[in-house]
Design a protein around this motif. Structure first.
Motif, PDB file in Angstrom:
ATOM      1  N   MET A   1       6.829  -5.534  10.176  1.00 43.81           N
ATOM      2  CA  MET A   1       6.705  -6.342   8.987  1.00 43.81           C
ATOM      3  C   MET A   1       7.473  -5.672   7.851  1.00 43.81           C
ATOM      4  SD  MET A   1       3.241  -7.644   7.247  1.00 43.81           S
ATOM      5  CE  MET A   1       2.924  -6.915   5.687  1.00 43.81           C
ATOM      6  N   LYS A   2       8.333  -6.401   7.195  1.00 40.89           N
ATOM      7  CA  LYS A   2       9.102  -5.898   6.075  1.00 40.89           C
ATOM      8  C   LYS A   2       8.368  -6.173   4.776  1.00 40.89           C
ATOM      9  CE  LYS A   2      13.882  -5.658   6.027  1.00 40.89           C
ATOM     10  NZ  LYS A   2      15.192  -6.280   5.885  1.00 40.89           N
ATOM     11  N   LEU A   3       8.403  -5.176   3.892  1.00 37.65           N
ATOM     12  CA  LEU A   3       7.815  -5.344   2.567  1.00 37.65           C
ATOM     13  C   LEU A   3       8.898  -5.751   1.586  1.00 37.65           C
ATOM     14  CD1 LEU A   3       5.520  -2.214   2.266  1.00 37.65           C
ATOM     15  CD2 LEU A   3       4.841  -4.540   2.790  1.00 37.65           C
ATOM     16  N   GLY A   4       8.555  -6.625   0.703  1.00 32.96           N
ATOM     17  CA  GLY A   4       9.489  -7.017  -0.343  1.00 32.96           C
ATOM     18  C   GLY A   4       9.556  -5.943  -1.414  1.00 32.96           C
ATOM     19  N   PRO A   5      10.515  -6.043  -2.323  1.00 38.15           N
ATOM     20  CA  PRO A   5      10.673  -5.044  -3.377  1.00 38.15           C
ATOM     21  C   PRO A   5       9.440  -4.896  -4.266  1.00 38.15           C
ATOM     22  CG  PRO A   5      12.540  -6.577  -3.367  1.00 38.15           C
ATOM     23  CD  PRO A   5      11.548  -7.065  -2.368  1.00 38.15           C
ATOM     24  N   ALA A   6       8.753  -5.999  -4.539  1.00 37.30           N
ATOM     25  CA  ALA A   6       7.562  -5.933  -5.396  1.00 37.30           C
ATOM     26  C   ALA A   6       6.445  -5.162  -4.709  1.00 37.30           C
ATOM     27  CB  ALA A   6       7.094  -7.339  -5.767  1.00 37.30           C
ATOM     28  N   ALA A   7       6.252  -5.381  -3.417  1.00 39.00           N
ATOM     29  CA  ALA A   7       5.206  -4.674  -2.673  1.00 39.00           C
ATOM     30  C   ALA A   7       5.536  -3.188  -2.558  1.00 39.00           C
ATOM     31  CB  ALA A   7       5.038  -5.288  -1.291  1.00 39.00           C
ATOM     32  N   ALA A   8       6.806  -2.877  -2.331  1.00 37.69           N
ATOM     33  CA  ALA A   8       7.219  -1.478  -2.239  1.00 37.69           C
ATOM     34  C   ALA A   8       6.996  -0.771  -3.575  1.00 37.69           C
ATOM     35  CB  ALA A   8       8.683  -1.386  -1.820  1.00 37.69           C
ATOM     36  N   MET A   9       7.334  -1.418  -4.675  1.00 39.98           N
ATOM     37  CA  MET A   9       7.145  -0.838  -6.006  1.00 39.98           C
ATOM     38  C   MET A   9       5.661  -0.648  -6.296  1.00 39.98           C
ATOM     39  SD  MET A   9       8.388   0.536  -8.572  1.00 39.98           S
ATOM     40  CE  MET A   9      10.068   0.142  -8.925  1.00 39.98           C
ATOM     41  N   ALA A  10       4.838  -1.589  -5.870  1.00 37.00           N
ATOM     42  CA  ALA A  10       3.393  -1.462  -6.062  1.00 37.00           C
ATOM     43  C   ALA A  10       2.858  -0.255  -5.301  1.00 37.00           C
ATOM     44  CB  ALA A  10       2.684  -2.735  -5.613  1.00 37.00           C
ATOM     45  N   GLY A  11       3.365  -0.021  -4.105  1.00 39.44           N
ATOM     46  CA  GLY A  11       2.950   1.139  -3.316  1.00 39.44           C
ATOM     47  C   GLY A  11       3.341   2.449  -3.985  1.00 39.44           C
ATOM     48  N   VAL A  12       4.538   2.511  -4.509  1.00 40.33           N
ATOM     49  CA  VAL A  12       5.000   3.708  -5.208  1.00 40.33           C
ATOM     50  C   VAL A  12       4.166   3.947  -6.461  1.00 40.33           C
ATOM     51  CG1 VAL A  12       6.942   4.701  -6.498  1.00 40.33           C
ATOM     52  CG2 VAL A  12       7.352   3.596  -4.303  1.00 40.33           C
ATOM     53  N   THR A  13       3.903   2.890  -7.207  1.00 36.86           N
ATOM     54  CA  THR A  13       3.102   2.997  -8.429  1.00 36.86           C
ATOM     55  C   THR A  13       1.698   3.492  -8.115  1.00 36.86           C
ATOM     56  OG1 THR A  13       4.377   1.226  -9.443  1.00 36.86           O
ATOM     57  CG2 THR A  13       2.244   1.733 -10.435  1.00 36.86           C
ATOM     58  N   LEU A  14       1.088   2.963  -7.074  1.00 42.36           N
ATOM     59  CA  LEU A  14      -0.253   3.383  -6.675  1.00 42.36           C
ATOM     60  C   LEU A  14      -0.263   4.849  -6.270  1.00 42.36           C
ATOM     61  CD1 LEU A  14      -3.197   2.703  -6.092  1.00 42.36           C
ATOM     62  CD2 LEU A  14      -2.496   1.987  -3.808  1.00 42.36           C
ATOM     63  N   THR A  15       0.724   5.272  -5.513  1.00 44.91           N
ATOM     64  CA  THR A  15       0.815   6.673  -5.082  1.00 44.91           C
ATOM     65  C   THR A  15       0.925   7.599  -6.284  1.00 44.91           C
ATOM     66  OG1 THR A  15       1.861   6.019  -3.009  1.00 44.91           O
ATOM     67  CG2 THR A  15       2.131   8.308  -3.686  1.00 44.91           C
ATOM     68  N   LEU A  16       1.769   7.254  -7.238  1.00 46.11           N
ATOM     69  CA  LEU A  16       1.930   8.085  -8.437  1.00 46.11           C
ATOM     70  C   LEU A  16       0.654   8.117  -9.268  1.00 46.11           C
ATOM     71  CD1 LEU A  16       5.535   7.105  -9.545  1.00 46.11           C
ATOM     72  CD2 LEU A  16       4.791   9.264  -8.540  1.00 46.11           C
ATOM     73  N   ALA A  17      -0.017   6.994  -9.382  1.00 47.18           N
ATOM     74  CA  ALA A  17      -1.258   6.934 -10.154  1.00 47.18           C
ATOM     75  C   ALA A  17      -2.336   7.811  -9.525  1.00 47.18           C
ATOM     76  CB  ALA A  17      -1.733   5.494 -10.272  1.00 47.18           C
ATOM     77  N   LEU A  18      -2.463   7.767  -8.222  1.00 45.35           N
ATOM     78  CA  LEU A  18      -3.462   8.590  -7.541  1.00 45.35           C
ATOM     79  C   LEU A  18      -3.124  10.066  -7.650  1.00 45.35           C
ATOM     80  CD1 LEU A  18      -4.181   6.429  -4.366  1.00 45.35           C
ATOM     81  CD2 LEU A  18      -5.624   6.734  -6.388  1.00 45.35           C
ATOM     82  N   SER A  19      -1.859  10.417  -7.629  1.00 40.32           N
ATOM     83  CA  SER A  19      -1.442  11.809  -7.782  1.00 40.32           C
ATOM     84  C   SER A  19      -1.799  12.325  -9.168  1.00 40.32           C
ATOM     85  CB  SER A  19       0.062  11.947  -7.566  1.00 40.32           C
ATOM     86  OG  SER A  19       0.407  11.587  -6.259  1.00 40.32           O
ATOM     87  N   ALA A  20      -1.595  11.508 -10.180  1.00 37.87           N
ATOM     88  CA  ALA A  20      -1.878  11.920 -11.548  1.00 37.87           C
ATOM     89  C   ALA A  20      -3.371  12.130 -11.768  1.00 37.87           C
ATOM     90  CB  ALA A  20      -1.348  10.888 -12.528  1.00 37.87           C
ATOM     91  N   VAL A  21      -4.206  11.352 -11.122  1.00 36.51           N
ATOM     92  CA  VAL A  21      -5.651  11.467 -11.278  1.00 36.51           C
ATOM     93  C   VAL A  21      -6.144  12.792 -10.709  1.00 36.51           C
ATOM     94  CG1 VAL A  21      -7.859  10.515 -10.514  1.00 36.51           C
ATOM     95  CG2 VAL A  21      -6.068   8.999 -11.341  1.00 36.51           C
ATOM     96  N   SER A  22      -5.583  13.247  -9.607  1.00 34.12           N
ATOM     97  CA  SER A  22      -6.063  14.462  -8.966  1.00 34.12           C
ATOM     98  C   SER A  22      -5.416  15.724  -9.516  1.00 34.12           C
ATOM     99  CB  SER A  22      -5.826  14.379  -7.455  1.00 34.12           C
ATOM    100  OG  SER A  22      -4.434  14.337  -7.191  1.00 34.12           O
ATOM    101  N   ALA A  23      -4.380  15.598 -10.317  1.00 33.23           N
ATOM    102  CA  ALA A  23      -3.694  16.767 -10.849  1.00 33.23           C
ATOM    103  C   ALA A  23      -4.471  17.355 -12.018  1.00 33.23           C
ATOM    104  CB  ALA A  23      -2.290  16.391 -11.298  1.00 33.23           C
ATOM    105  N   ALA A  24      -4.585  18.674 -12.032  1.00 36.46           N
ATOM    106  CA  ALA A  24      -5.244  19.376 -13.122  1.00 36.46           C
ATOM    107  C   ALA A  24      -4.209  20.199 -13.874  1.00 36.46           C
ATOM    108  CB  ALA A  24      -6.339  20.280 -12.569  1.00 36.46           C
ATOM    109  N   PRO A  25      -4.426  20.422 -15.160  1.00 37.04           N
ATOM    110  CA  PRO A  25      -3.471  21.249 -15.898  1.00 37.04           C
ATOM    111  C   PRO A  25      -3.499  22.687 -15.391  1.00 37.04           C
ATOM    112  CG  PRO A  25      -5.333  20.611 -17.290  1.00 37.04           C
ATOM    113  CD  PRO A  25      -5.502  19.924 -15.985  1.00 37.04           C
ATOM    114  N   ALA A  26      -2.367  23.331 -15.485  1.00 38.33           N
ATOM    115  CA  ALA A  26      -2.275  24.725 -15.048  1.00 38.33           C
ATOM    116  C   ALA A  26      -3.105  25.612 -15.978  1.00 38.33           C
ATOM    117  CB  ALA A  26      -0.824  25.178 -15.053  1.00 38.33           C
ATOM    118  N   ALA A  27      -3.670  26.660 -15.400  1.00 42.10           N
ATOM    119  CA  ALA A  27      -4.475  27.599 -16.174  1.00 42.10           C
ATOM    120  C   ALA A  27      -3.577  28.527 -16.989  1.00 42.10           C
ATOM    121  CB  ALA A  27      -5.342  28.425 -15.220  1.00 42.10           C
TER     122      ALA A  27
END
Length: 68
Positions: free
Chosen positions: A1-27
């Motif tokens: 199954m091929k994903l369209g550009p909008a679905a691919a962008m949504a996946g990238v956006t979700l991945t980046l958002a989840l990464s930002a939530v789990s990242a903590a500032p450096a000590a």
């Protein structure tokens, strides 16, 4: 199954958002000069002439110890 550009962008956006939530500032750490004993507060070593003296801290003034 091929994903369209909008679905691919949504996946990238979700991945980046989840990464930002789990990242903590450096000590921050206190670093002592090997030359004259001066202390500085920094997230990274100021260079070869410095040795880590204390930390980790939550703030850039090295006044609030961070829970480990």
């Amino acid at each position: 199954m091929k994903l369209g550009p909008a679905a691919a962008m949504a996946g990238v956006t979700l991945t980046l958002a989840l990464s930002a939530v789990s990242a903590a500032p450096a000590a921050f750490y206190q670093w002592r000069s090997k030359l004259n004993g001066v202390l500085v507060c920094s997230q990274t070593s100021p260079g070869e002439g410095w040795k880590q003296a204390a930390g980790p801290y939550k703030d850039a003034q090295c006044s609030k110890l961070k829970d480990r």
